[in-house]
Scaffold this active site. Structure first.
Site, PDB file in Angstrom:
ATOM      1  NE  ARG A 185      -3.509  -1.668   2.965  1.00 19.03           N
ATOM      2  CZ  ARG A 185      -3.537  -1.965   4.250  1.00 19.03           C
ATOM      3  NH1 ARG A 185      -3.111  -1.105   5.148  1.00 19.03           N
ATOM      4  NH2 ARG A 185      -3.972  -3.121   4.653  1.00 19.03           N
ATOM      5  CG  ASP A 195     -11.872  -5.919   4.103  1.00 20.68           C
ATOM      6  OD1 ASP A 195     -12.808  -5.334   4.662  1.00 20.68           O
ATOM      7  OD2 ASP A 195     -11.888  -6.269   2.921  1.00 20.68           O
ATOM      8  CD  GLU A 196      -3.601  -5.395   7.767  1.00 20.63           C
ATOM      9  OE1 GLU A 196      -3.692  -4.394   7.029  1.00 20.63           O
ATOM     10  OE2 GLU A 196      -2.520  -5.780   8.233  1.00 20.63           O
ATOM     11  N   GLY A 197      -8.279  -5.191   9.889  1.00 16.98           N
ATOM     12  CA  GLY A 197      -8.667  -5.043  11.292  1.00 16.98           C
ATOM     13  C   GLY A 197      -9.832  -5.948  11.658  1.00 16.98           C
TER      14      GLY A 197
END
Ligand SMILES: *[C@@H]1O[C@H](CO)[C@@H](O)[C@H](O)[C@H]1NC(C)=O
Ligand SMILES: *[C@@H]1O[C@H](CO)[C@@H](O)[C@H](O)[C@H]1NC(C)=O
Length: 469
Positions: free
Chosen positions: A117, A154-156
């Site tokens: 990113r 989404d990662e979290g």
């Protein structure tokens, strides 16, 4: 597909042989998640088994295979074929474990996080194109967008899901009684990667969103409406924070030679690669915990992290990835140990690290950084999230042999997506089936029966997963 299946096999894999799911037998299948992080690329291969418990998810992960290659994909700017080769090594491990006949029934995703990113221009896209080709030729099932960049939210959310699933917080209380999910029993997830850091939890009231409305993420899961507080702070991962701390308020203007009171005066690191540049790092005569803390605290304060006032005093705060790794290296927790430590213990560990006066040439690479890293983590907890020195937090690496990270949550989503995709294909195949008058049990019917069992319980799971990303 289209071939006649053999009957239930000895290993209990995918046992739909005669067109019916044998719920008396354990049915097993796999899903592959490759986490392309900023410091390494990790294969997380999960073996799932049907679970027939009255309440809970219709399948659960029973085993994880982990394999990491370093460095991360973001190190291969301009050399995308080498990035693809590093992924190939992980695929070879997966191929050695998944039985051949299941390869075409094992979904795979590769998702990159902060490292990619943060890359400028189309550098990330070039790398992903090569990796995409490699993953797609592996023989595993690549659904839409199986190779790409994972969004910070989404990662979290996936990490939070993994944590609460492994701690069995959703539908059972500590005595094993069935209960509904609740904010009070859920655990807060804190992840520290190389490029970003994430916090995700389920606040008891909506007041936490007043200051940060965009940190709210609503999901429906098991008849519960949950509004999660989640945010990924890009640039506050451990590696990127080091650079931020070293550059200080002056930022880029300082040039490529950095001096810091977090290293002893005699210390010189002639080559340190970070953010696609080569820096040199020198110690300073002001070397001390106090002077180092000043630089880490200033950095954290400039970053405007939302204070987590409603989590003060909570006993459900779990910290993983680099939080765990540094806690273990500093001796705050033992290998594989899960126990609460107080925020001030990070300060004490930093103090000890900041009193080392020189390093022999063969020390582990992280050791000279320990003074800075531990000061930064303490500042993040105290001046960032606003915890006081007596707050207890729990560093954690794995629970029941399963790694705490976004990968497992993402694997559940993947399995779900895969089964729905197959269900869609069934509709088309039904037409074909009508044209032929009789065929034996094929994958089509097998999946049908699988879904029949699943659908009774998964409606809410599906709704949940639809909402993520
Ligand atoms: C991967 O390949 C597929 C099919 O060629 C393409 O649709 C997709 O956009 C590619 N993804 C990336 C990240 O390059
Ligand atoms: C269906 O299976 C039976 C026995 O397993 C076999 O004898 C028969 O030829 C098969 N029919 C078709 C259409 O494949």
């Amino acid at each position: 597909r289209g071939e006649t299946e053999t009957s239930i096999d000895d290993e209990g894999y995918y046992c739909y042989g005669d067109g019916h799911l044998h719920t008396s037998q354990p049915c097993r299948f796999f899903a592959i998640v490759i986490d392309a992080g900023s410091t390494g690329t990790r294969l997380q291969l999960f073996r799932f088994v049907h679970s027939t418990t009255a309440r809970g998810l219709p399948f659960h992960a029973e085993e994880e295979t982990f394999h990491e290659v370093k460095p991360g994909l973001s190190s291969f700017v301009g050399r995308p074929h080498e990035a693809a080769a590093s992924v190939q090594e992980l695929l070879a491990t997966a191929i050695s474990i998944v039985p051949l006949k299941l390869r075409g029934r094992t979904p795979i995703v590769l998702k990159a996080t902060a490292g990619l990113r943060l890359l400028p221009g189309d550098a990330a896209q070039r790398i992903l194109e090569y990796v995409n080709t490699t993953v797609r030729s592996s023989g595993f099932v690549c659904l839409n967008n199986c190779v790409g960049i994972l969004d910070g939210t989404d990662e979290g959310v996936f990490s939070w899901f993994t944590l609460n699933l492994l701690l069995a917080r959703f539908y059972h209380d500590s005595k094993g009684n069935e209960v509904d999910p609740s904010p009070a029993r859920s655990a807060a997830a804190f992840d520290l990667g190389g490029g970003s850091t994430q916090v995700t939890y389920w606040p008891s009231s909506g007041a936490m969103f007043d200051a940060h409305p965009s940190y709210r993420h609503d999901i429906d899961f098991f008849q519960s409406h949950m509004h999660l507080y989640t945010h990924s702070y890009l640039g506050l991962g451990l590696q990127s924070a080091r650079l931020g701390v070293l550059q200080g308020a002056k930022g880029e203007k300082e040039g490529l030679e950095l001096e810091s009171p977090c290293f002893p005066p005699s210390f010189v690191l002639p080559k340190w690669e970070q953010a696609l540049k080569e820096w040199s790092v020198r110690g300073s005569p002001e070397y001390s915990l106090r002077a180092c803390q000043q630089t880490t605290t200033d950095f954290v304060r400039r970053s405007e992290i939302g204070k987590l006032t409603d989590l003060r005093g909570s006993s459900h705060l779990y910290f993983f990835s680099y939080f765990y790794e540094r806690a273990r290296q500093a001796g705050l927790v033992g290998e594989g140990e899960t126990k609460a430590v107080r925020v001030k213990q990070w300060r004490d560990a930093a103090e000890k690290a900041c009193s080392t006066s020189s390093f022999p040439s063969d020390v582990p690479h992280w050791l000279p950084w320990a003074c800075l890293d531990l000061s930064y983590i303490h500042a993040l907890l105290k001046d960032g999230y606003g915890f006081d020195d007596d707050q207890e937090i729990i560093p954690v690496n794995s629970i029941s042999g399963m790694g705490v990270s976004w990968a497992l949550g993402s694997a559940y989503s993947l399995v779900d997506e895969f089964h729905r995709e197959l269900a869609l294909e069934d509709i088309e195949d039904d037409v074909i089936r009508d044209q032929r008058s009789s065929v034996n049990a094929t994958g089509v019917e097998l999946v049908d029966s699988f879904l029949t069992v699943l659908s009774q319980k998964t409606t809410d799971v599906l709704a949940y997963f639809n909402l993520v990303s």
